[in-house]
Design a protein around this motif. Sequence first.
Motif, PDB file in Angstrom:
ATOM      1  N   ILE A   2       0.848  -1.194   0.000  1.00 42.99           N
ATOM      2  CA  ILE A   2       0.000   0.000   0.000  1.00 42.99           C
ATOM      3  C   ILE A   2       0.884   1.245   0.000  1.00 42.99           C
ATOM      4  O   ILE A   2       0.675   2.185  -0.769  1.00 42.99           O
ATOM      5  N   LEU A  16      -5.443   5.627  -1.786  1.00 42.31           N
ATOM      6  CA  LEU A  16      -5.834   5.227  -0.436  1.00 42.31           C
ATOM      7  C   LEU A  16      -7.337   4.950  -0.354  1.00 42.31           C
ATOM      8  O   LEU A  16      -7.779   3.969   0.240  1.00 42.31           O
ATOM      9  N   LEU A  17      -8.127   5.809  -0.982  1.00 43.24           N
ATOM     10  CA  LEU A  17      -9.570   5.601  -0.951  1.00 43.24           C
ATOM     11  C   LEU A  17      -9.956   4.341  -1.740  1.00 43.24           C
ATOM     12  O   LEU A  17     -10.855   3.599  -1.319  1.00 43.24           O
ATOM     13  N   ALA A  51      -8.113   1.674  -2.097  1.00 41.32           N
ATOM     14  CA  ALA A  51      -7.747   0.535  -1.257  1.00 41.32           C
ATOM     15  C   ALA A  51      -8.806   0.307  -0.189  1.00 41.32           C
ATOM     16  O   ALA A  51      -9.211  -0.840   0.082  1.00 41.32           O
ATOM     17  N   SER A  52      -9.282   1.378   0.435  1.00 36.30           N
ATOM     18  CA  SER A  52     -10.320   1.247   1.463  1.00 36.30           C
ATOM     19  C   SER A  52     -11.570   0.617   0.882  1.00 36.30           C
ATOM     20  O   SER A  52     -12.159  -0.306   1.465  1.00 36.30           O
ATOM     21  N   GLY A  53     -12.001   1.128  -0.272  1.00 35.30           N
ATOM     22  CA  GLY A  53     -13.208   0.593  -0.899  1.00 35.30           C
ATOM     23  C   GLY A  53     -13.060  -0.879  -1.253  1.00 35.30           C
ATOM     24  O   GLY A  53     -13.936  -1.699  -0.940  1.00 35.30           O
ATOM     25  N   ALA A 113     -10.987  -3.108  -0.023  1.00 37.97           N
ATOM     26  CA  ALA A 113     -10.805  -3.955   1.154  1.00 37.97           C
ATOM     27  C   ALA A 113     -12.139  -4.250   1.817  1.00 37.97           C
ATOM     28  O   ALA A 113     -12.466  -5.412   2.101  1.00 37.97           O
ATOM     29  N   LEU A 114     -12.930  -3.214   2.059  1.00 38.73           N
ATOM     30  CA  LEU A 114     -14.190  -3.439   2.767  1.00 38.73           C
ATOM     31  C   LEU A 114     -15.172  -4.221   1.905  1.00 38.73           C
ATOM     32  O   LEU A 114     -15.917  -5.069   2.415  1.00 38.73           O
ATOM     33  N   SER A 136      -7.943  -5.082  -0.975  1.00 36.95           N
ATOM     34  CA  SER A 136      -7.368  -3.738  -0.975  1.00 36.95           C
ATOM     35  C   SER A 136      -6.375  -3.577  -2.119  1.00 36.95           C
ATOM     36  O   SER A 136      -6.321  -2.526  -2.766  1.00 36.95           O
ATOM     37  N   VAL A 163     -13.507   5.777  -4.619  1.00 36.83           N
ATOM     38  CA  VAL A 163     -14.117   4.781  -3.741  1.00 36.83           C
ATOM     39  C   VAL A 163     -14.936   3.791  -4.570  1.00 36.83           C
ATOM     40  O   VAL A 163     -14.835   2.572  -4.380  1.00 36.83           O
ATOM     41  N   PHE A 190      -8.922   1.489   7.201  1.00 44.39           N
ATOM     42  CA  PHE A 190      -9.785   1.716   6.053  1.00 44.39           C
ATOM     43  C   PHE A 190     -11.095   2.400   6.468  1.00 44.39           C
ATOM     44  O   PHE A 190     -11.565   3.303   5.776  1.00 44.39           O
ATOM     45  N   VAL A 191     -11.684   1.933   7.577  1.00 47.84           N
ATOM     46  CA  VAL A 191     -12.897   2.596   8.049  1.00 47.84           C
ATOM     47  C   VAL A 191     -12.589   4.051   8.403  1.00 47.84           C
ATOM     48  O   VAL A 191     -13.350   4.966   8.068  1.00 47.84           O
ATOM     49  N   CYS A 195     -10.323   5.975   7.132  1.00 47.71           N
ATOM     50  CA  CYS A 195     -10.157   6.763   5.906  1.00 47.71           C
ATOM     51  C   CYS A 195     -11.501   7.181   5.341  1.00 47.71           C
ATOM     52  O   CYS A 195     -11.709   8.347   4.992  1.00 47.71           O
ATOM     53  N   LEU A 196     -12.412   6.213   5.252  1.00 40.86           N
ATOM     54  CA  LEU A 196     -13.715   6.534   4.666  1.00 40.86           C
ATOM     55  C   LEU A 196     -14.486   7.498   5.562  1.00 40.86           C
ATOM     56  O   LEU A 196     -15.125   8.432   5.079  1.00 40.86           O
ATOM     57  N   TRP A 249     -13.010  10.897   5.323  1.00 43.13           N
ATOM     58  CA  TRP A 249     -13.337  11.476   4.023  1.00 43.13           C
ATOM     59  C   TRP A 249     -14.775  12.016   4.028  1.00 43.13           C
ATOM     60  O   TRP A 249     -15.033  13.141   3.606  1.00 43.13           O
ATOM     61  N   PHE A 261      -5.050  14.475   2.771  1.00 43.36           N
ATOM     62  CA  PHE A 261      -4.452  13.153   2.799  1.00 43.36           C
ATOM     63  C   PHE A 261      -3.625  12.956   4.067  1.00 43.36           C
ATOM     64  O   PHE A 261      -3.733  11.946   4.761  1.00 43.36           O
ATOM     65  N   MET A 290      -5.745  12.575   7.051  1.00 41.47           N
ATOM     66  CA  MET A 290      -6.430  11.289   7.041  1.00 41.47           C
ATOM     67  C   MET A 290      -5.561  10.203   7.670  1.00 41.47           C
ATOM     68  O   MET A 290      -6.031   9.377   8.459  1.00 41.47           O
TER      69      MET A 290
END
Lengths: 402, 402, 402
Positions: free
Chosen positions: A189, A220-221, A223-225, A227-228, A253, A273, B30-31, B33-34, B37, B71, B74
């Motif tokens: 990452i 980063l966003l 990766a978050s999207g 991953a979840l 991710s 995202v 990840f949570v 970050c979202l 955001w 960023f 975050m």
Amino acid sequence: MQCGFAFMEVGLVRTKNTTNILLKSTIDAFVGCLSYWLFGYAIAWSQGNSFVGWNHWAFANLAPEKYSEAFYQMIFTNTAATIVSGAVAERLNLPCYFVYGFLLSGFAYPALSRWGWYDGGWLKLMGFRDFGGSGLVHMFSGTCALVASTIIGPRAGRFDPPREGGPSHGQHIPGHSLPFVGLGALLLIFGFLGFNAASQLSLSKPGDGIIITYATLNTLLGASGGALTALFLNRFLPFWGNYWSYLTMVNGSVAGMAAVCAGCDSLAPWAAVVTGILGGAAFMAGRSMLEKLEVDDPVDGFPIHFCGGLSGLLSAPFLIREGIFFKQDAHSAGFGCSLLGSVVIICWAVIWCYPIFSILKCLGILRVPLEMELAGMDAAKHNELAYPASAWKEESHALLDN
Amino acid sequence: MQCGFAFMEVGLVRTKNTTNILLKSTIDAFVGCLSYWLFGYAIAWSQGNSFVGWNHWAFANLAPEKYSEAFYQMIFTNTAATIVSGAVAERLNLPCYFVYGFLLSGFAYPALSRWGWYDGGWLKLMGFRDFGGSGLVHMFSGTCALVASTIIGPRAGRFDPPREGGPSHGQHIPGHSLPFVGLGALLLIFGFLGFNAASQLSLSKPGDGIIITYATLNTLLGASGGALTALFLNRFLPFWGNYWSYLTMVNGSVAGMAAVCAGCDSLAPWAAVVTGILGGAAFMAGRSMLEKLEVDDPVDGFPIHFCGGLSGLLSAPFLIREGIFFKQDAHSAGFGCSLLGSVVIICWAVIWCYPIFSILKCLGILRVPLEMELAGMDAAKHNELAYPASAWKEESHALLDN
Amino acid sequence: MQCGFAFMEVGLVRTKNTTNILLKSTIDAFVGCLSYWLFGYAIAWSQGNSFVGWNHWAFANLAPEKYSEAFYQMIFTNTAATIVSGAVAERLNLPCYFVYGFLLSGFAYPALSRWGWYDGGWLKLMGFRDFGGSGLVHMFSGTCALVASTIIGPRAGRFDPPREGGPSHGQHIPGHSLPFVGLGALLLIFGFLGFNAASQLSLSKPGDGIIITYATLNTLLGASGGALTALFLNRFLPFWGNYWSYLTMVNGSVAGMAAVCAGCDSLAPWAAVVTGILGGAAFMAGRSMLEKLEVDDPVDGFPIHFCGGLSGLLSAPFLIREGIFFKQDAHSAGFGCSLLGSVVIICWAVIWCYPIFSILKCLGILRVPLEMELAGMDAAKHNELAYPASAWKEESHALLDN
């Protein structure tokens, strides 16, 4: 980035092959560097026509200003070979790494990167757009990984035993260290953040620092999207057993980042995202497909990189700021170009990998003997166990008594 | 930085919960970050009054120049949630991570950071000064960690058994891999160096590169001071058993860095060493206190971050270049502001964490069942062991014989 | 970089000494920082004569513009002490680390770096040229490592048992975790790239970004050359048993980088590959020599850093762009200066290390008692096992039954 991939792979193999995979990942990198230095840079970035360049072999007479770009491209190149090395882990014969690493890093990938990134490349001239390599790097590597793992066949025990009353898919062979997988993923990452930012630095003019921050934030966003999405799909869809799977999340991710590469310079944050979510979903679909097809890819190279990359490449023309959803006139041809690019990338990967691995297979040197596969390669080939028992036992005091 | 915290935590838990803590650390990130955001950035940094902002939800209409700052913030945000996740490790129920991660990263921390860092924030207007987050990040996280670990209660076996003739404090539950703790700590030091330098880049005007080098150098000196202080206190004070403890040294170095954050832009090098020493000593005091109070914080989040941060925040007004020790007139109000800020930070952390964790406890979903705690969460919840035995054994040649 | 060395060492020791080596590596770093801050910087970089500086003790009255350089040098300094700590691993007594770390980082290395790098240093005035520290850092450390490991003697069991019909050399004591070695090596490569680039930033004027890219690219090519050379020599020369050895390759890559440091600002890419190959070959020769001499250096500090560095320092005058192979007139004196510099570096290292370690040996505090060496230092000294069995066992449900 190399480091990240290496450790994901280390964590995903069994202890008996740990030294082997470490060695292979590193060889990949070093052979790739030398091969790219000798041939790759010339093919990809020197003067020539829109298909191939033919100057500056081994950086001869290269203006020093170009060295920075060359260095960056060299690192990038290794990614392709490394992803393949994961897909054939625990069974490929060592000399084969030299062969395909040399060919892919020195010739196949450089030509492709010229077509899509070089200012006069034919795909780029047609309007193909792939900022960070969703297609040119990830889809290409993912296709190579699929071809290689199909030709070499699954690991012993992965799909062999008759499954009476067992699960509808193969026997999962867990890796030996999840923390190493996690370490690799976190390094990856970090590497992606740097790379998507550097894509701008290296490939275009100075003075557009804003694009760099876009790229970083979007990565980063994404990766978050991804991953979840992968985490929840794995938890709530029945196919995979309803567990909270760390491995799935991590791979999701990476798929999300692979997806976001294509447009990470110009996606709005929300669109990043969304792209990440698409990437995560595509990864889950690809992994299920691979399982059904009984193709054994220990590191999920195909689902992560091909499916993630493809979803990003195809969604980018819609989702970027000047995309089809926002300006119908400007980029309506973008989707067609992405589609054409995808086909070209897949074909190019198959054209190289199918002969390489088939010939090696015919020569009988592609795969290690079954005895060695079962016993593990570390002892026989390397004489170096990753975790030697003698180093883990408390030594007896016998020595003292003498 | 996230990576560093994650690996310190991985090393400090037992193998049966390793997958769990890896997953949680990553989910946190990840949570967070979202959540940041969607809500956090707007609350912390957009136009509004001195308590809260209400523009640019989900970065809508945010000028691209602000993305870099967004960023950076975050990433910073995730630190708070991660420190809490360590304090409740090996017993918190998974969905709770989503709940508190979302609330802390999206609302509680952003509001606090507005008060102390935003140009019109009320604490900043009063004269509160906290360059790198000793208070706003570390004390806040440390307080949250204390509240959370107190409400959830100690791990089974940590303080339970009747201690007849045993030590005057609880039973230490060692983590499964000290090298991972070390890896995490070294990544963390690296991350701190970057972050304290970046604090300047992001929070003020360009052209003051000198402050960046101050910050970097002071962070390193503070870590040295804290590490050696904790190491020697542990070795020569009787309470902890007179050992050269690596873990103590590592935690001392983090406490030293947390302490030095507050004034790392303007401490003289010797003052950074002194601050680090204070941080290391405060950490040792806090750890002893926690032990006496029978609060179980597996990663020492409270002693490291709260005690370290507090000592730094309160000593900074004295030790900085324009501090009370050097110019009586200029900053004599600084100590008062720091004190006020500390109280505000503690209260704010309690106001958020006490209800969150109490409500979750009342709902009966805060903690995993005792059976699962004893058996470990990796097998039951994740179906992924961190170090699967099958991957570590040499496979028998039975397969070959068939 | 420190982090890289630390993990290579962790992977190369046995589990019973893992905590010990972690602690030592970290102490090295922190003691070195404080020692360099107090004395080293003044000796190396402040106003003075061409042998020693005597201003700015503890950075007093140091202009803030110098802090960045000071920070960079501080990190560099630690490298020397760390390499020594590896060579005496698993047997040196803990307080000795404080002693030699303080002396080497605070006095010996700073003086040497003044001679070779400071604008008025006497070696530099004579024409000695060592851009990235092949001699000043690597050869110096390697010599110290050799002296220290010779004086302290081999680990119990390394060369002890009568070898009837056994191999012609000693009994290899494998480390406990090859993946950690790999992790360390990859971090080290990453660190080298940064450091050789930073050498330029810190030591000369701005505006020559091209040199940075040269340095980075050459470091990578040197590592590739060294790695593959060592790998193939180990595989195809009979002495080492004809295995594909990962450890050898990794060490070869570090030797290649150490070699390339000397001229990495002005080597052509092909010359960097050649230098790397020389470094890798020198490493193999040095390792064989050490084995014959029955000197036990668990991390191969001498062959990697001394032999690698020496080959680079002596080959640079020939291979650099303005070197003897290309312009006979300009730099014909360069080889003489490198040779003189090598002699000076070796002598200086011996002058410091021989007395330090001899005196500690005479005092009887150099080496831990044999009982402790056999039992491992983690339990006795640190009371912290790296991998406590209790954290790896699934806890019985006995607690639940009560």
